[in-house]
Write a protein that holds these residues in place. Structure first.
Motif, PDB file in Angstrom:
ATOM      1  N   LEU A  70      45.693  14.605  67.365  1.00  0.00           N
ATOM      2  CA  LEU A  70      44.828  15.451  66.541  1.00  0.00           C
ATOM      3  C   LEU A  70      43.361  15.254  66.921  1.00  0.00           C
ATOM      4  CD1 LEU A  70      44.461  17.384  64.113  1.00  0.00           C
ATOM      5  CD2 LEU A  70      44.416  15.346  62.654  1.00  0.00           C
ATOM      6  N   MET A  71      42.942  14.028  67.059  1.00  0.00           N
ATOM      7  CA  MET A  71      41.542  13.749  67.410  1.00  0.00           C
ATOM      8  C   MET A  71      41.208  14.270  68.815  1.00  0.00           C
ATOM      9  SD  MET A  71      40.212  12.453  64.780  1.00  0.00           S
ATOM     10  CE  MET A  71      41.370  13.135  63.622  1.00  0.00           C
ATOM     11  N   GLY A  98      53.687  23.944  71.770  1.00  0.00           N
ATOM     12  CA  GLY A  98      53.865  24.704  73.003  1.00  0.00           C
ATOM     13  C   GLY A  98      52.759  25.729  73.215  1.00  0.00           C
ATOM     14  N   ARG A  99      52.240  26.264  72.112  1.00  0.00           N
ATOM     15  CA  ARG A  99      51.131  27.221  72.180  1.00  0.00           C
ATOM     16  C   ARG A  99      49.769  26.519  72.137  1.00  0.00           C
ATOM     17  NH1 ARG A  99      51.458  31.779  74.048  1.00  0.00           N
ATOM     18  NH2 ARG A  99      49.916  32.584  72.615  1.00  0.00           N
ATOM     19  N   ARG A 100      49.791  25.182  72.067  1.00  0.00           N
ATOM     20  CA  ARG A 100      48.599  24.334  72.066  1.00  0.00           C
ATOM     21  C   ARG A 100      47.700  24.588  70.857  1.00  0.00           C
ATOM     22  NH1 ARG A 100      48.914  26.136  77.035  1.00  0.00           N
ATOM     23  NH2 ARG A 100      46.901  27.176  77.064  1.00  0.00           N
ATOM     24  N   HIS A 101      48.305  24.606  69.670  1.00  0.00           N
ATOM     25  CA  HIS A 101      47.557  24.726  68.420  1.00  0.00           C
ATOM     26  C   HIS A 101      47.361  23.324  67.833  1.00  0.00           C
ATOM     27  CE1 HIS A 101      47.955  29.010  68.567  1.00  0.00           C
ATOM     28  NE2 HIS A 101      49.256  29.006  68.348  1.00  0.00           N
ATOM     29  N   THR A 102      46.133  22.973  67.544  1.00  0.00           N
ATOM     30  CA  THR A 102      45.809  21.666  66.978  1.00  0.00           C
ATOM     31  C   THR A 102      46.576  21.416  65.681  1.00  0.00           C
ATOM     32  OG1 THR A 102      43.621  21.776  67.990  1.00  0.00           O
ATOM     33  CG2 THR A 102      43.896  20.191  66.212  1.00  0.00           C
ATOM     34  N   ALA A 103      46.856  22.465  64.928  1.00  0.00           N
ATOM     35  CA  ALA A 103      47.575  22.327  63.656  1.00  0.00           C
ATOM     36  C   ALA A 103      48.953  21.694  63.834  1.00  0.00           C
ATOM     37  CB  ALA A 103      47.715  23.687  62.977  1.00  0.00           C
ATOM     38  N   SER A 104      49.485  21.751  65.042  1.00  0.00           N
ATOM     39  CA  SER A 104      50.791  21.122  65.274  1.00  0.00           C
ATOM     40  C   SER A 104      50.733  19.628  64.966  1.00  0.00           C
ATOM     41  CB  SER A 104      51.272  21.346  66.715  1.00  0.00           C
ATOM     42  OG  SER A 104      50.447  20.667  67.650  1.00  0.00           O
ATOM     43  N   GLY A 157      56.784  10.866  75.757  1.00  0.00           N
ATOM     44  CA  GLY A 157      56.576  12.310  75.711  1.00  0.00           C
ATOM     45  C   GLY A 157      55.447  12.701  74.773  1.00  0.00           C
ATOM     46  N   VAL A 158      55.388  12.097  73.594  1.00  0.00           N
ATOM     47  CA  VAL A 158      54.319  12.410  72.640  1.00  0.00           C
ATOM     48  C   VAL A 158      52.973  11.942  73.188  1.00  0.00           C
ATOM     49  CG1 VAL A 158      53.420  11.956  70.316  1.00  0.00           C
ATOM     50  CG2 VAL A 158      55.858  12.416  70.639  1.00  0.00           C
ATOM     51  N   TRP A 159      52.944  10.755  73.783  1.00  0.00           N
ATOM     52  CA  TRP A 159      51.707  10.235  74.356  1.00  0.00           C
ATOM     53  C   TRP A 159      51.193  11.173  75.447  1.00  0.00           C
ATOM     54  CZ3 TRP A 159      50.634   8.017  79.280  1.00  0.00           C
ATOM     55  CH2 TRP A 159      49.388   7.387  79.363  1.00  0.00           C
ATOM     56  N   LEU A 160      52.093  11.636  76.314  1.00  0.00           N
ATOM     57  CA  LEU A 160      51.707  12.567  77.377  1.00  0.00           C
ATOM     58  C   LEU A 160      51.241  13.903  76.806  1.00  0.00           C
ATOM     59  CD1 LEU A 160      54.559  11.765  79.914  1.00  0.00           C
ATOM     60  CD2 LEU A 160      52.105  11.373  80.281  1.00  0.00           C
ATOM     61  N   THR A 161      51.858  14.352  75.708  1.00  0.00           N
ATOM     62  CA  THR A 161      51.440  15.595  75.065  1.00  0.00           C
ATOM     63  C   THR A 161      50.024  15.461  74.524  1.00  0.00           C
ATOM     64  OG1 THR A 161      53.735  16.108  74.444  1.00  0.00           O
ATOM     65  CG2 THR A 161      52.001  17.305  73.284  1.00  0.00           C
ATOM     66  N   ALA A 162      49.735  14.343  73.873  1.00  0.00           N
ATOM     67  CA  ALA A 162      48.393  14.114  73.340  1.00  0.00           C
ATOM     68  C   ALA A 162      47.347  14.156  74.448  1.00  0.00           C
ATOM     69  CB  ALA A 162      48.330  12.782  72.597  1.00  0.00           C
TER      70      ALA A 162
END
Length: 191
Positions: free
Chosen positions: A177-178, A133-139, A15-20
């Motif tokens: 992040l990158m 969920g809001r697609r903020h890089t700070a997450s 899930g994290v990999w797919l999110t990235a």
């Protein structure tokens, strides 16, 4: 280590990999992982983390809906959004207040062996998940800090596969992040 914990760990990593990679499939995969981890954490007496998984299910459904709605508005690329200073401060304050209240409840009403760590990490995880969920890089920055602390917590609870998973999450968070920073720069140039 149980089969449930191992399956939850594998699905969480996916899930994290797919999110990235900003893939919509991240949400249903993460949803199944959250359900499984809810059980794992409950049996380990990490009650805030067990409750967090239930809250995550709601956050994951929100993120799934948010990304799906944005993707159906004609642009297949899910663009990164800037996080305002106001929203960043509000999120950090909400995490602190929520964590404080949760700590009080856990210390007063449960046998949680680490109420402060359990509550604060859970509270800030909600903030980080909503920012994702809001697609903020700070997450991703928030996840790096949270996951590092979680590795230590899970080691103290003898949840070794989960500790390894969260160590892996730190690497995935750096990757996310990158990728998201690069996408954010591209989005800004195209705007």
């Amino acid at each position: 280590m149980s089969l449930t914990e191992l399956l939850a760990a594998l699905l969480s990593a996916a899930g994290v990999w797919l999110t990235a990679k900003r893939q919509l499939a991240c949400w249903p995969v993460s949803l199944v992982a959250a359900l499984l981890y809810g059980w794992v954490f409950f049996t380990a007496r990490l009650y805030a983390d067990a409750a967090l998984q239930a809250i995550f299910c709601g956050c994951l459904l929100y993120g799934w809906w948010q990304w799906k709605t944005d993707a159906t508005q004609g642009d297949a690329t899910l663009h990164i959004r800037s996080l305002s200073t106001y929203n960043a401060c509000a999120g950090l304050l909400a995490g602190l207040v929520g964590g404080g209240l949760w700590t009080f409840c856990l210390a007063r009403f449960t046998d949680d062996p680490t109420p402060l760590a359990d509550a604060m990490l859970s509270s800030y995880s909600i903030v980080a998940q909503l920012w994702a969920g809001r697609r903020h890089t700070a997450s991703w920055l928030m996840w790096i800090v949270i996951d590092t602390a979680y590795v230590l917590l899970f080691l103290t609870r003898d949840l070794y596969p989960t500790a390894v998973l969260y160590a892996f999450f730190i690497g995935l968070a750096f990757q996310g992040l990158m990728r998201w920073r690069a996408a954010e720069k591209t989005d800004q140039r195209l705007a």
